[in-house]
Design an enzyme around this catalytic site. Structure first.
Site, mmCIF file in Angstrom:
data_model
loop_
_atom_site.group_PDB
_atom_site.id
_atom_site.type_symbol
_atom_site.label_atom_id
_atom_site.label_comp_id
_atom_site.label_asym_id
_atom_site.label_seq_id
_atom_site.Cartn_x
_atom_site.Cartn_y
_atom_site.Cartn_z
ATOM 1 N N CYS A 195 27.987 -24.399 -16.077
ATOM 2 C CA CYS A 195 28.282 -23.255 -14.952
ATOM 3 C C CYS A 195 28.481 -24.007 -13.207
ATOM 4 C CB CYS A 195 26.927 -22.465 -14.489
ATOM 5 S SG CYS A 195 27.206 -21.309 -16.819
ATOM 6 N N CYS B 152 23.241 -24.534 -16.528
ATOM 7 C CA CYS B 152 23.686 -25.389 -17.076
ATOM 8 C C CYS B 152 24.782 -26.377 -15.730
ATOM 9 C CB CYS B 152 24.419 -25.067 -17.835
ATOM 10 S SG CYS B 152 25.946 -24.846 -18.132
ATOM 11 N N CYS C 96 27.834 -18.395 -21.199
ATOM 12 C CA CYS C 96 27.042 -18.045 -20.321
ATOM 13 C C CYS C 96 26.563 -17.045 -19.242
ATOM 14 C CB CYS C 96 26.387 -19.670 -19.360
ATOM 15 S SG CYS C 96 25.519 -21.257 -20.424
ATOM 16 N N GLU D 101 26.763 -16.876 -16.214
ATOM 17 C CA GLU D 101 27.236 -16.999 -14.387
ATOM 18 C C GLU D 101 28.561 -17.191 -15.037
ATOM 19 O OE1 GLU D 101 24.864 -18.553 -16.007
ATOM 20 O OE2 GLU D 101 23.114 -20.134 -15.118
ATOM 21 N N ASN E 48 24.587 -13.155 -20.734
ATOM 22 C CA ASN E 48 25.515 -14.936 -22.292
ATOM 23 C C ASN E 48 25.539 -13.749 -23.407
ATOM 24 O OD1 ASN E 48 23.023 -13.532 -22.069
ATOM 25 N ND2 ASN E 48 22.400 -15.513 -23.614
HETATM 26 N N1 THU Z 1 21.969 -19.376 -20.668
HETATM 27 C C1 THU Z 1 22.694 -18.606 -19.367
HETATM 28 O O1 THU Z 1 23.632 -17.703 -19.828
HETATM 29 N N2 THU Z 1 22.870 -19.497 -18.009
HETATM 30 C C2 THU Z 1 21.711 -19.545 -17.869
HETATM 31 O O2 THU Z 1 21.269 -20.054 -16.825
HETATM 32 C C3 THU Z 1 20.642 -20.946 -19.261
HETATM 33 C C4 THU Z 1 21.067 -20.179 -19.981
HETATM 34 C C5 THU Z 1 21.908 -19.137 -22.332
HETATM 35 C C6 THU Z 1 22.985 -19.599 -22.795
HETATM 36 C C7 THU Z 1 22.701 -19.449 -23.740
HETATM 37 O O3 THU Z 1 22.840 -17.914 -24.242
HETATM 38 C C8 THU Z 1 21.066 -18.513 -23.804
HETATM 39 O O4 THU Z 1 20.446 -19.178 -22.490
HETATM 40 C C9 THU Z 1 19.733 -19.919 -24.430
HETATM 41 O O5 THU Z 1 20.332 -21.401 -23.630
#
Ligand code: THU
Length: 128
Positions: A89, A86, A53, A55, A42
């Site tokens: 994604c 989310c 994110c 992913e 992320n």
């Molecule tokens: N996040 C991800 O990168 N992937 C996920 O599946 C859930 C959330 C990140 C986004 C943000 O930078 C942090 O986690 C908190 O939500």
């Protein structure tokens, strides 16, 4: 390619997470149809809505390298329960044909199909 190879790549890439605002690091690794692996982490921003994110970072890296079909996704985070992607994604996974998603924490792994996480995502428009 084994799931373990993808899981390892996801943990390694997670170490590069840029998450100064949430302090929550996420790693991802994806396998393309051609058998290549791409990692993602992320990447946050002071303007919170611009956060990427893990992913999607991995998927975008694959597409930039010329890949159009992605088969498997692994997501890792140091949580009590494996973190779940989310909605945005999930929709991006649908765009590039993802079939399976493995959600992992340090001790647990839960396997889902994309259809379980985003039912009927390719019905109608994408497979017209
Ligand atoms: N996040 C991800 O990168 N992937 C996920 O599946 C859930 C959330 C990140 C986004 C943000 O930078 C942090 O986690 C908190 O939500």
């Amino acid at each position: 390619m084994t799931w373990d190879t993808l899981i390892q790549k996801a943990w390694i890439t997670r170490a590069n997470a840029y998450a100064p605002y949430s302090q929550f690091q996420v790693g991802a690794a994806i396998e393309s149809e051609s058998g290549n692996v791409y990692g993602g982490c992320n990447v946050e921003n002071l303007s919170f809505g611009l956060t990427n994110c893990a992913e999607r970072v991995a998927i975008v890296a694959a597409v930039a390298a010329g890949e159009k079909n992605i088969t498997r996704v692994v997501v890792v985070a140091d949580t009590d329960t494996p973190v779940s992607p989310c909605g945005a994604c999930r929709q991006v996974m649908a765009e590039f044909g993802v079939k399976e998603i493995l959600l992992c924490n340090r001790t647990e792994q839960i396997l889902f199909t994309l259809d379980e996480l985003l039912p009927r995502s390719s019905a109608g428009i994408l497979n017209r």
